[in-house]
Write an enzyme that holds these catalytic residues in place. Structure first.
Site, PDB file in Angstrom:
ATOM      1  N   CYS A   6       4.642  13.661  54.714  1.00 52.87           N
ATOM      2  CA  CYS A   6       5.636  12.334  54.649  1.00 52.87           C
ATOM      3  C   CYS A   6       5.597  11.101  53.274  1.00 52.87           C
ATOM      4  CB  CYS A   6       6.374  11.896  55.761  1.00 52.87           C
ATOM      5  SG  CYS A   6       8.232  11.527  55.582  1.00 52.87           S
ATOM      6  N   HIS A  35       8.015  17.581  56.917  1.00 47.43           N
ATOM      7  CA  HIS A  35       7.079  17.898  58.427  1.00 47.43           C
ATOM      8  C   HIS A  35       6.417  19.282  58.720  1.00 47.43           C
ATOM      9  CE1 HIS A  35       7.121  12.965  59.045  1.00 47.43           C
ATOM     10  NE2 HIS A  35       8.404  13.255  59.163  1.00 47.43           N
ATOM     11  N   GLU A  40       4.703  19.889  60.810  1.00 42.15           N
ATOM     12  CA  GLU A  40       4.583  19.929  62.312  1.00 42.15           C
ATOM     13  C   GLU A  40       6.089  20.180  63.219  1.00 42.15           C
ATOM     14  OE1 GLU A  40       4.831  17.097  60.917  1.00 42.15           O
ATOM     15  OE2 GLU A  40       5.198  15.529  61.624  1.00 42.15           O
TER      16      GLU A  40
END
Lengths: 267, 197
Positions: B79, B179, B181
């Site tokens: 990001c 992202h 994750e």
């Protein structure tokens, strides 16, 4: 392609999911961790957890619940319900929430929206707005908002829909966007719980006027309702609780339906 | 040891959690020495470009980071950690980025909503080990108002009003705008690919 998001909502009380649970194939249908995993497997785009515990003890179990839900979840998690201060937000975000939803506190202390946005970025703050349509003939209530524009109007209500605020929902939405809200979770108090469809008029009025995403909530009863809120209501995302609690409406089958109706979804 | 760089603003916790889930161990790194001893570095960024560069400077993490780059240590920016690789950003005029890639990070303009929050598709431009096993057109989760312009180093791009860099590789540096994750199975695959480099 940018997908419309489908967001199941877990209403939690004292560490358990409440609201019409009819799941099979789960050891414990009221366990937030198990439900979160199931929704994740089915293709939920995000998850929202709202704490509706009335008691202090109930609130205390929230952190543990968030930790448990977040542990094995690799999609965004929003937590709301009783978030009143920057410290409340900090605790949730450090426990595993990616975003916090603020409702009543945003109306009473708007600075909290700004503080959260400044400290954690605007992506971390969702402002929840509960709105109720004002009847044309409703006179006598001096506190009701009288905005100077044509068309229907909605009033912001707080404390779970029990307290009218005198704020016009569209004006309030603009205000929270300026304060730093990253998204708006918009619930129609007129359609919530009816399963008769989202309030598309409310949703499109707010969504088209703002440059931040709007999550529509309240009234989902069928897959067709989701098509309507995306196409007619211009929603960026749709949230529902009870509809996903029945096996006839899994997130997978809903998304399949939406795709066939021309709504962009992540499958 | 994998170091997850903490400059005081990124979402370090969820990246650590994902790495742990993938069976590897990682540590939060907020001291210059942490980077020196790391075998790989992950840099999750979030919030404001200016605050990020200031956070790195205040913690004296800039020069160890450059040393790690020079030593060829595998690096993954996430990001804002991707945007940091450019020379500058419209978000913080006058603040220098890491300058690994030429050009400036720009703000989304046009009729699309900003921030870009949600799931968009990846277009894979070239074979890259970071995206090994990731199908063309996979959806991943984005959350940003600014984007890195597409350069030859872009191995994945995404369309949101305009085409921007979603994945970058330059030698041993990788970076993603989305992202991993928070991107479900696909995201975990990308992270695991990086961990296995």
């Amino acid at each position: 392609m940018f997908a419309k998001r489908i967001i199941p909502c877990l209403d939690c009380k004292d560490g358990r999911v409440v609201k019409g649970i009819h799941f099979v194939n789960l050891r414990d249908a009221g366990d937030p961790g198990e439900l979160a995993e199931m929704y994740n497997r089915e293709g939920a785009d995000e998850l929202v957890m709202l704490d509706i515990s009335a008691s202090r003890e109930g609130r205390a179990t929230l952190m543990e619940t968030v930790r448990r839900v977040a542990r094995r979840l690799f999609i965004p998690l929003t937590v709301g319900g009783g978030v009143r201060t920057l410290e409340d937000a900090r605790r949730l975000l450090s426990t595993g929430a990616d975003k916090v939803a603020v409702n009543t506190a945003a109306v009473e202390t708007p600075e909290v929206v700004m503080q959260i946005a400044e400290n954690y970025g605007r992506q971390a703050i969702v402002v929840a707005i509960d709105a109720r349509r004002l009847k044309k003939s409703s006179t006598g209530d001096a506190s009701a908002p009288q905005p100077n524009r044509l068309g229907p109007h909605w009033e912001v209500v707080t404390y779970g829909g029990t307290k009218p605020t005198g704020l016009d929902a569209l004006e309030w939405a603009h205000r929270v966007q300026e304060l730093g809200a990253g998204e708006i979770l918009l619930t129609s108090m007129d359609t919530d719980g009816t399963q008769e469809g989202f309030d598309c008029e409310l949703t499109s009025t707010i969504s088209r006027a703002l440059h931040i995403p709007v999550i529509a909530s309240g009234g989902a009863g069928s897959a067709q309702h989701f098509v309507e809120v995306f196409q007619r209501g211009s929603a960026d995302a749709a949230l529902a609780a009870s509809i996903f609690h029945y096996e006839t409406h899994t997130i997978g089958s809903l998304k399949e339906f939406l795709r066939n109706q021309g709504v962009p979804v992540r499958i | 040891m994998i170091a997850v760089l903490d400059y005081g603003g990124g979402n370090v916790g969820s990246v650590l959690k994902a790495i742990e889930y993938l069976g590897k161990s990682a540590q939060k790194a907020d001291q210059p020495a942490d980077l020196g001893s790391a075998e790989k570095i992950i840099f999750p960024g979030q919030g404001h470009f200016g605050a990020m560069m200031k956070g790195l400077e205040e913690r004296k993490l800039l020069s160890p980071l450059r040393e790690a780059f020079a030593a060829g240590k595998p690096f993954l920016g996430i990001c804002l950690g991707l945007q940091a690789l450019y020379e500058s950003s419209e978000e913080a005029p006058g603040v220098a980025g890491l300058g690994i890639l030429p050009g400036s990070v720009a703000r989304f303009q046009g009729i699309f909503k900003v921030p870009h929050i949600g799931w968009s598709q990846l277009e894979l431009r070239s074979e890259n080990q970071l995206f090994h096993g990731v199908p063309e057109g996979s959806f991943v989760y984005f959350c940003h108002s600014y984007y890195g312009p597409v350069r030859q180093e872009a191995c994945a791009v995404t369309e949101y009003g305009q085409t921007f860099s979603a994945g970058i590789q330059k030698e041993n540096l990788w970076a993603v705008q989305f992202h991993p994750e928070k991107s479900g199975e696909v995201g975990l695959r990308v992270l695991s690919n990086f961990l296995n480099i």
